[in-house]
Enzyme design. Structure first.
Site, PDB file in Angstrom:
ATOM      1  N   PHE A  23      10.913   4.402 -11.082  1.00  0.00           N
ATOM      2  CA  PHE A  23       9.938   3.584 -10.373  1.00  0.00           C
ATOM      3  C   PHE A  23       9.178   2.709 -11.351  1.00  0.00           C
ATOM      4  O   PHE A  23       8.634   3.202 -12.339  1.00  0.00           O
ATOM      5  CB  PHE A  23       8.960   4.464  -9.593  1.00  0.00           C
ATOM      6  CG  PHE A  23       9.587   5.140  -8.423  1.00  0.00           C
ATOM      7  CD1 PHE A  23       9.482   4.604  -7.159  1.00  0.00           C
ATOM      8  CD2 PHE A  23      10.309   6.316  -8.586  1.00  0.00           C
ATOM      9  CE1 PHE A  23      10.086   5.215  -6.068  1.00  0.00           C
ATOM     10  CE2 PHE A  23      10.917   6.939  -7.513  1.00  0.00           C
ATOM     11  CZ  PHE A  23      10.805   6.385  -6.252  1.00  0.00           C
ATOM     12  N   CYS A  29      -2.265  -6.597  -5.894  1.00  0.00           N
ATOM     13  CA  CYS A  29      -1.773  -6.804  -4.534  1.00  0.00           C
ATOM     14  C   CYS A  29      -2.624  -7.868  -3.866  1.00  0.00           C
ATOM     15  O   CYS A  29      -3.807  -8.019  -4.168  1.00  0.00           O
ATOM     16  CB  CYS A  29      -1.828  -5.498  -3.738  1.00  0.00           C
ATOM     17  SG  CYS A  29      -1.021  -5.613  -2.113  1.00  0.00           S
ATOM     18  N   CYS A  33      -4.841  -2.304   1.626  1.00  0.00           N
ATOM     19  CA  CYS A  33      -4.659  -1.369   2.735  1.00  0.00           C
ATOM     20  C   CYS A  33      -5.425  -0.085   2.457  1.00  0.00           C
ATOM     21  O   CYS A  33      -5.419   0.428   1.335  1.00  0.00           O
ATOM     22  CB  CYS A  33      -3.177  -1.075   2.932  1.00  0.00           C
ATOM     23  SG  CYS A  33      -2.216  -2.556   3.283  1.00  0.00           S
ATOM     24  N   CYS A  36      -3.401   2.801   0.806  1.00  0.00           N
ATOM     25  CA  CYS A  36      -2.642   2.531  -0.417  1.00  0.00           C
ATOM     26  C   CYS A  36      -2.928   3.590  -1.478  1.00  0.00           C
ATOM     27  O   CYS A  36      -4.062   4.035  -1.652  1.00  0.00           O
ATOM     28  CB  CYS A  36      -2.993   1.153  -0.960  1.00  0.00           C
ATOM     29  SG  CYS A  36      -2.000   0.708  -2.409  1.00  0.00           S
ATOM     30  N   ASP A  37      -1.867   3.998  -2.197  1.00  0.00           N
ATOM     31  CA  ASP A  37      -2.014   5.028  -3.224  1.00  0.00           C
ATOM     32  C   ASP A  37      -1.952   4.472  -4.643  1.00  0.00           C
ATOM     33  O   ASP A  37      -1.750   5.210  -5.596  1.00  0.00           O
ATOM     34  CB  ASP A  37      -0.962   6.127  -3.038  1.00  0.00           C
ATOM     35  CG  ASP A  37       0.458   5.584  -3.018  1.00  0.00           C
ATOM     36  OD1 ASP A  37       0.653   4.378  -3.252  1.00  0.00           O
ATOM     37  OD2 ASP A  37       1.380   6.371  -2.763  1.00  0.00           O
ATOM     38  N   THR A  38      -2.147   3.174  -4.808  1.00  0.00           N
ATOM     39  CA  THR A  38      -2.085   2.544  -6.123  1.00  0.00           C
ATOM     40  C   THR A  38      -3.472   2.093  -6.564  1.00  0.00           C
ATOM     41  O   THR A  38      -4.198   1.467  -5.794  1.00  0.00           O
ATOM     42  CB  THR A  38      -1.150   1.315  -6.100  1.00  0.00           C
ATOM     43  OG1 THR A  38       0.141   1.729  -5.704  1.00  0.00           O
ATOM     44  CG2 THR A  38      -1.064   0.661  -7.466  1.00  0.00           C
ATOM     45  N   GLU A  92      10.114  -2.768  -3.009  1.00  0.00           N
ATOM     46  CA  GLU A  92       9.338  -2.394  -1.828  1.00  0.00           C
ATOM     47  C   GLU A  92       8.165  -3.358  -1.757  1.00  0.00           C
ATOM     48  O   GLU A  92       7.325  -3.385  -2.652  1.00  0.00           O
ATOM     49  CB  GLU A  92       8.858  -0.949  -1.931  1.00  0.00           C
ATOM     50  CG  GLU A  92       9.991   0.044  -1.876  1.00  0.00           C
ATOM     51  CD  GLU A  92       9.528   1.492  -1.825  1.00  0.00           C
ATOM     52  OE1 GLU A  92       8.309   1.754  -1.882  1.00  0.00           O
ATOM     53  OE2 GLU A  92      10.402   2.361  -1.733  1.00  0.00           O
ATOM     54  N   HIS A 187       8.099  13.072  -1.003  1.00  0.00           N
ATOM     55  CA  HIS A 187       7.534  13.368  -2.317  1.00  0.00           C
ATOM     56  C   HIS A 187       6.172  14.048  -2.189  1.00  0.00           C
ATOM     57  O   HIS A 187       5.828  14.908  -2.999  1.00  0.00           O
ATOM     58  CB  HIS A 187       7.435  12.105  -3.177  1.00  0.00           C
ATOM     59  CG  HIS A 187       6.727  10.967  -2.509  1.00  0.00           C
ATOM     60  ND1 HIS A 187       7.245  10.287  -1.425  1.00  0.00           N
ATOM     61  CD2 HIS A 187       5.533  10.398  -2.770  1.00  0.00           C
ATOM     62  CE1 HIS A 187       6.404   9.345  -1.055  1.00  0.00           C
ATOM     63  NE2 HIS A 187       5.353   9.389  -1.855  1.00  0.00           N
TER      64      HIS A 187
END
Length: 193
Positions: A23, A29, A33, A36-38, A92, A187
């Site tokens: 990954f 971005c 959102c 979002c996990d980032t 993605e 995951h």
């Protein structure tokens, strides 16, 4: 490029669930959102050569370029270099940014997880909708236009009761509309990065 992280794991969602993958998570971005996990403010500047070198340290062929929003930084030269290294390149994207036709063609697999319609990406191999209770007919029409696989993924809200309700609604919808397939964030379910 602003790289949030490079890590090796299994693809946890969508059509390639269970596939060993490297990954490349890019930072930044154009959307924010709530689920979002980032962390968008955390990154390391890396050259494309450094990225390819880091990715080449792992044995898998499958590379997932994600974010944030990868189309904000993705280049033809990086995709070409990954192909030269023998990699399969999946991105993605939220689909809100158009790619040059040559770049879109060079990518092996485009997963679009739209947060709003219409999308501008130009090509979609897999449409992965994060379900929060929204109407799905517009996504079905979009998938027909693109000829994409349809994946429906219940949103992880962080609330167990709401998550169960969303999962039940997704399962019920797919049973009534079998063109869709269930996508879970496996995951998270099996606790791997």
């Amino acid at each position: 490029m602003r790289v949030n992280e490079i890590f090796y794991s299994l693809q946890g969602e969508g059509c390639f669930t269970g596939t060993a993958a490297i990954f490349l998570r890019l930072s930044g971005c154009n959307l924010r959102c709530s689920f979002c996990d980032t962390r968008h403010d955390s990154y390391t500047e890396m050259t494309e050569a450094e990225i390819v070198h880091a990715i080449s340290a792992y044995p898998a062929r499958h590379v997932v370029i994600t974010g944030g929003e990868p189309t904000m930084q993705l280049t033809q030269s990086l995709v070409d270099a990954l192909h030269e290294a023998g990699k399969f390149v999946q991105i993605e994207t939220n689909g809100s940014i158009a790619l040059a036709p040559s770049l879109a063609q060079a990518i092996d697999w485009i997963t679009c997880s739209p947060k709003s319609l219409p999308v501008r990406i130009g090509r979609v191999d897999e449409l992965k909708v994060v379900y929060e209770g929204q109407e799905l007919a517009p996504y079905e029409a979009m998938a027909r236009d693109y000829g994409s696989a349809l994946c429906l993924q219940p949103c992880d809200t962080g609330d167990t009761v709401k998550n169960t309700s969303l999962l039940d609604a997704v399962v019920d919808y797919i049973k009534k509309h079998p063109a869709w397939r269930l996508s879970l964030q496996t995951h998270k379910l099996i606790h791997i990065p």
